[in-house]
Design an enzyme around this catalytic site. Structure first.
Site, PDB file in Angstrom:
ATOM      1  N   ASP A 194       6.357 -12.624   4.995  1.00 17.04           N
ATOM      2  CA  ASP A 194       6.364 -11.332   4.313  1.00 17.04           C
ATOM      3  C   ASP A 194       5.467 -10.378   5.108  1.00 17.04           C
ATOM      4  O   ASP A 194       4.833 -10.771   6.080  1.00 17.04           O
ATOM      5  CB  ASP A 194       5.806 -11.581   2.898  1.00 17.04           C
ATOM      6  CG  ASP A 194       5.972 -10.386   1.972  1.00 17.04           C
ATOM      7  OD1 ASP A 194       6.622  -9.408   2.340  1.00 17.04           O
ATOM      8  OD2 ASP A 194       5.409 -10.447   0.860  1.00 17.04           O
ATOM      9  N   GLU A 232       6.078  -5.964   8.807  1.00 21.85           N
ATOM     10  CA  GLU A 232       6.553  -4.705   9.424  1.00 21.85           C
ATOM     11  C   GLU A 232       5.690  -4.295  10.616  1.00 21.85           C
ATOM     12  O   GLU A 232       6.225  -3.639  11.506  1.00 21.85           O
ATOM     13  CB  GLU A 232       6.578  -3.606   8.360  1.00 21.85           C
ATOM     14  CG  GLU A 232       7.629  -3.836   7.280  1.00 21.85           C
ATOM     15  CD  GLU A 232       7.314  -5.021   6.362  1.00 21.85           C
ATOM     16  OE1 GLU A 232       6.111  -5.249   6.093  1.00 21.85           O
ATOM     17  OE2 GLU A 232       8.241  -5.712   5.930  1.00 21.85           O
ATOM     18  N   ASP A 252      11.084  -5.597  -1.914  1.00 19.16           N
ATOM     19  CA  ASP A 252      10.509  -5.389  -3.250  1.00 19.16           C
ATOM     20  C   ASP A 252      11.317  -4.390  -4.069  1.00 19.16           C
ATOM     21  O   ASP A 252      10.973  -3.217  -4.167  1.00 19.16           O
ATOM     22  CB  ASP A 252       9.061  -4.921  -3.105  1.00 19.16           C
ATOM     23  CG  ASP A 252       8.196  -5.982  -2.436  1.00 19.16           C
ATOM     24  OD1 ASP A 252       8.618  -7.156  -2.404  1.00 19.16           O
ATOM     25  OD2 ASP A 252       7.107  -5.649  -1.952  1.00 19.16           O
TER      26      ASP A 252
END
Ligand SMILES: *[C@@H]1O[C@H](CO)[C@@H](O)[C@H](O)[C@H]1NC(C)=O
Ligand SMILES: *[C@@H]1O[C@H](CO)[C@@H](O)[C@H](O)[C@H]1NC(C)=O
Ligand SMILES: *[C@@H]1O[C@H](CO)[C@@H](O)[C@H](O)[C@H]1NC(C)=O
Ligand SMILES: *[C@@H]1O[C@H](CO)[C@@H](O)[C@H](O)[C@H]1NC(C)=O
Ligand SMILES: *[C@@H]1O[C@H](CO)[C@@H](O)[C@H](O)[C@H]1NC(C)=O
Ligand SMILES: *[C@@H]1O[C@H](CO)[C@@H](O)[C@H](O)[C@H]1NC(C)=O
Ligand SMILES: *[C@@H]1O[C@H](CO)[C@@H](O)[C@H](O)[C@H]1NC(C)=O
Ligand SMILES: *[C@@H]1O[C@H](CO)[C@@H](O)[C@H](O)[C@H]1NC(C)=O
Ligand SMILES: *[C@@H]1O[C@H](CO)[C@@H](O)[C@H](O)[C@H]1NC(C)=O
Length: 889
Positions: free
Chosen positions: A429, A432, A572
């Site tokens: 997760d 980015e 999300d």
């Protein structure tokens, strides 16, 4: 960097941007020397007039290279011949080989150009139809701004250019698609999201083609329609080069372009059979007792739970590769994993990229990474610091030559089969990479304090003995800094053209764009690759734990080609109907355009509170996501399927369909792996001549032949669905429905059912019933359903292997063909399934048959005819280990 300076530059860029049509006033280029060498054309380009210097100085001389790489692919590159510019490294995206026998004459698409002003077009050779044309839009090529613009057919059908949460068919008016990886809470439409896939497919009734723009820099891709220009598509890019692959696709079969795109970025990895089972996760499981209770409760509710997950909660102070000794003690966690494995279930844990900055604290991961010098560096050569869950952090530098051995070693130690947590898959997760540090991130320590990171626990630890399951090589920084000098003249923090990043400044809440990798590359160029590079490193680390076995690594951020190694969830989302609906476009993008087919949205929604009706509908839609995981936020109400009787029943019903179809979708995954045939299909892939299908994204085909049409509105018990001109069969009753290229209202769809239809022309291999685990499922017999088309024919295939090996040493690969009243099942049966084909169901039968023969021998008393639903049920009961024929006359 001073904030006032930053703000000034930003507003200046915004002012320039408001005069954006200025690019059309640039001089463009003139083609001077043209040389041809085999299948490559080289053209020298020279600035055609007074520089416009719109976001920097126009580069005087450019080099264009056009290569006919295959009969269906043209590779076009425009570079600065005097200055090396950043290109996506081959280590991240290897370039496909060209076919040496390709010639321009045999190619399905052709390149054409005009010399002055320079413009080019790509057209379909068979019809001369122009697919891409820069005519009247001058090329702009400046150090930090590239502009390439093409005209398109009016209101063109464009798909791709993700990651996004727009409609699947992109809007053609006033659309800006920004590509810059971002932690995009709520996945808002109109913004840049987690990953980047600069590929689009364009569909026309005359054919489908693709354009892949191989560039990892920040960019805005604008699609617009105006009275003056019609519909256009424009790339506005802040670095790199112009590097395009034009894919001819096909005039008749839209999925051909997907196979051609896979030739460039690779076909997706095969995933383990078990990964198609149900996954349960949440952020906010407080301790090991709660995790064990969820596992128990699923089994008590008779809902098949295949894989349990745990989010960052298990960590000590939210540090990766640590475990909280009070809330998730190692011995109890190992007990849970052993229990799961003993019951043919699986376990997955979260691993984030950011590592707590903890000098002198004895945090092994930090100390080992520092010793190996694997952290991303700030511009001044010190560690680049951000703020993530554990507080102040460093970030792995995925370009560092030592990073793989470091990462693999951390996995080997922490996820050790003998002494640690023997996970079956990995969840990555925040890659980015996400940081909670806002620009200017001059004092990350202060920002971490303000944000109370890591937060203290709010529950008391459980009794450590609480019963559970009672019911059941060093980098040379100096040389890196030296290589970075290339960029000294450029403003990498605030480039003059400001892309429409929803996070504001490029470095806001992520790594700084001037952060430096060990090979000298800076985040300005490679930011969009971070998630995919972490995926590769994690895939390799998992592979080294269990050599030869397929991995499941579920990531948030991806770049083109990621599906070769990694799987994906859509981030999300919110627990609302909008997100329920647009999850379909999300999975279609990933699975049918980007080749990241193992994909799903968080079932029942991640953020905010779900409702019983939403969760019931979502459990059923989610059963037709390739990757099915229920997951929610730490502040949301619990939403395991067993929490409401209706949701539990909806889940049981839908999971039964999903599991019966598991070998069917597994076969589709195998085909995707072999040749890039997409696993999910938007309706237009199968009905390319029917314009009504082009914008449908609330219905889709799961595999080639299962039409899924969920109820899409809150409180509704009906849904209006489109049936193309074709025959469909209701999955529940198997009764035929003649589609008429129109919408039909399906009534009385209660909260535990979902409209699913079989498309005509298919022979489906199904397990006769579902099971509580995929291991038990593999012991169920098969049945074949023959759903004939208007010519009375149907075809299908079935691929079976051990479900776990990357290179299985035995496979069963069977084709089913039904023609002239005969079903022929034939192929190879290397993998022993150990089960029977118990029956064959023939649909659309209007009279009971006169004769049924199995392998030429008459079958008596083996048929049942259901005149209401027009279904003939033939009991076969043959071991599924050899060819057979069934004749029904
Ligand atoms: C290369 O191109 C030739 C000519 O079009 C074609 O016959 C051949 O099949 C191609 N080879 C491959 C490996 O695609
Ligand atoms: C190529 O472009 C030129 C100039 O626009 C045009 O005259 C010519 O017809 C084009 N050739 C083809 C094959 O389309
Ligand atoms: C974008 O999101 C807004 C707000 O949720 C919604 O009203 C709108 O319909 C969405 N548009 C698309 C194309 O999904
Ligand atoms: C285009 O979209 C932008 C951003 O969403 C919006 O601010 C603007 O008003 C729109 N312009 C037109 C002409 O629709
Ligand atoms: C689309 O065109 C309109 C009209 O020229 C303009 O106002 C708008 O900014 C354009 N949008 C984009 C995304 O280019
Ligand atoms: C950074 O993001 C925050 C929101 O998290 C926003 O308030 C702020 O304006 C952004 N700063 C810049 C410079 O873009
Ligand atoms: C659905 O029903 C609930 C309960 O009656 C109601 O509160 C809600 O507003 C309804 N939603 C819609 C979209 O009509
Ligand atoms: C390969 O086949 C052999 C013999 O059938 C078997 O013993 C072995 O376990 C198989 N290996 C794998 C990885 O399935
Ligand atoms: C089964 O069918 C395949 C063709 O699909 C053929 O190659 C094979 O020989 C057949 N097997 C037997 C035992 O006849």
């Amino acid at each position: 960097m001073r904030p006032s300076y930053g703000l000034y530059t930003l507003s200046l860029a915004a002012a320039i941007r408001s005069a954006a049509s200025g690019a059309d006033a640039c001089p463009g280029y003139t083609a001077t020397q043209v040389t041809t060498n085999g299948n490559t054309l080289t053209v020298a380009l020279t600035l055609a007039g007074v520089p416009c210097n719109i976001y920097g100085s126009d580069i005087e001389n450019l080099l264009l290279e056009v290569t006919y790489e295959t009969d269906t692919r043209i590779h076009l590159k425009i570079t600065d011949p005097t200055t090396a510019r950043y290109e996506v490294p081959e280590s991240v995206l290897p370039r496909p080989a060209a076919n040496a026998s390709t010639t321009p004459e045999t190619a399905a698409i052709q390149f054409n150009y005009t010399a002055s002003p320079f413009a080019f077009s790509i057209f379909r050779a068979s019809t001369s139809e122009i697919l891409f044309s820069t005519a009247s839009y001058p090329l702009v090529f400046e150090p930090q701004y590239l502009r390439l613009k093409t005209s398109l057919p009016l209101d063109a059908n464009i798909y791709g250019l993700g990651e996004h949460s727009e409609n699947f068919r992109l809007p053609t008016v006033n659309l800006t698609r920004t590509l810059w990886s971002r932690d995009a809470y709520g996945v808002p439409n109109g913004t840049n999201l987690y990953g980047n896939h600069p590929i689009y497919y364009e569909h026309r009734v005359t054919g489908t083609h693709g354009v892949f723009f191989l560039n990892s820099n920040g960019m805005d891709i604008k699609i617009n329609t105006t009275a003056e220009e019609g519909t256009t598509l424009e790339y506005n890019v802040i670095g790199g080069i112009l590097d395009l692959y034009f894919l001819a696709g096909s005039e008749t079969d839209p999925t051909e372009v997907a196979r051609q795109y896979a030739e460039v970025v690779g076909t997706p990895a095969e995933v383990p059979y078990w990964s198609f089972g149900l996954h349960q996760c949440r952020f906010g499981y407080t301790d090991f007792v709660e995790v064990a209770d969820v596992i128990t409760n699923y089994s008590l509710a008779n809902i098949p739970l295949e894989t349990m997950w745990t989010d960052i909660d298990y960590m000590y102070n939210r540090r990766i590769f640590t475990i909280d000794p009070d809330y998730f003690p190692l011995t109890r966690m190992r007990q849970i994993i052993d229990y799961l494995h003993a019951h043919d279930q699986h376990y997955i844990l979260m691993t984030d990229p950011a590592v707590a900055y903890a000098p002198g604290e004895g945090y092994g991961t930090y100390d080992r990474g520092s010793a190996a010098d694997v952290w991303l560096k700030a511009a001044n050569g010190s560690y680049f610091l951000g703020v993530v869950w554990p507080g102040v952090t460093v970030f792995p530098d995925w370009f560092n030559p030592s990073i793989q051995s470091f990462w693999t070693n951390e996995f080997q130690m922490f996820y050790n089969q003998e002494t640690g947590l023997d996970i079956d898959g990995a969840w990555i997760d925040m890659n980015e990479p996400s940081s909670f540090c806002v620009v200017p991130c001059t004092d990350p320590f202060e920002q971490a304090r303000e944000q109370d990171l890591p937060p203290p626990r709010t529950t008391v630890p459980p009794d450590p003995n609480a019963p559970i399951f009672v019911n059941s090589s060093k980098t040379d920084v100096a040389s890196a800094l030296q290589k970075r000098q290339n960029y000294s003249g450029e403003n990498v923090l605030y480039p003059p053209y400001a892309i429409d990043n929803a996070a504001g400044a490029l470095s806001n809440r992520t790594s700084y764009t001037n952060a430096v990798h060990a090979n000298g590359l800076i985040e300005y160029n490679t930011h969009n690759l971070f998630g995919t590079m972490m995926s590769t490193a994690t895939h390799n680390a998992m592979l080294s734990r269990r050599p030869g076995l397929r991995t499941l690594v579920v990531t948030r951020s991806t770049f083109s080609g990621a599906g070769k190694r990694v799987q994906k969830w859509l981030g999300d989302n919110f627990s609302d109907w909008e997100h329920y609906r647009n999850s379909i476009a999300g999975i279609l993008n990933m699975a049918s355009v980007f080749h990241v087919p193992m994909v799903g949205a968080d079932v029942c929604g991640y953020a905010e509170d779900t409702t019983e009706t939403l969760c019931a509908r979502w459990a059923m839609l989610g059963a037709f996501y390739p990757f099915m995981r229920n997951h929610n936020d730490d502040t949301s109400i619990s939403q395991e399927f067993y929490r409401w009787p209706t949701v539990a029943q909806a889940a049981r019903n839908a999971l039964s369909m999903r599991y019966r179809l598991l070998d069917y979708i597994y076969t589709a995954f195998h085909q995707d792996y072999l040749d890039g045939t997409p696993v999910l299909n938007p309706l237009w892939y199968k009905y390319p001549q029917d314009p009504s299908t082009f914008s449908i994204d609330l219905q889709f085909l799961y595999g080639p032949s299962i039409l899924v049409s969920p109820v899409t509105d809150e409180n509704a018990t009906s849904v209006s669905i489109y049936f193309p001109h074709d025959t469909f069969y209701d999955f529940a009753t198997l009764a035929p429905i003649q589609g008429n290229a129109s919408y039909v209202e399906i009534e009385n769809v209660d909260l535990t059912s979902i409209p699913v239809y079989i498309r005509s022309g298919a022979v489906l291999p199904l397990r006769v019933q579902g099971a509580m685990t995929t291991t038990a499922l593999r012991e169920q017999n098969f049945e074949f359903i023959i759903a004939p088309n208007s010519s009375g024919e149907a075809f299908g295939s079935l691929y079976v292997d051990d479900g776990v090996s990357i290179t299985p040493n035995a496979t069963t690969d069977v084709n089913m063909a039904y023609k002239n009243g005969i079903l022929a099942v034939s192929g190879t049966f290397g993998h022993a399934t150990g089960v029977n084909v118990s029956r064959v169901l023939l649909l659309d039968v209007y009279d009971a048959p006169q004769s049924v023969k199995l392998n030429g021998h008459g079958l008596s008393d083996a048929t049942l005819y259901d005149a209401t639903n027009k279904v003939l049920d033939v009991t076969v009961d043959l071991p599924f280990d050899d060819n057979f024929t069934l004749q029904i006359l």
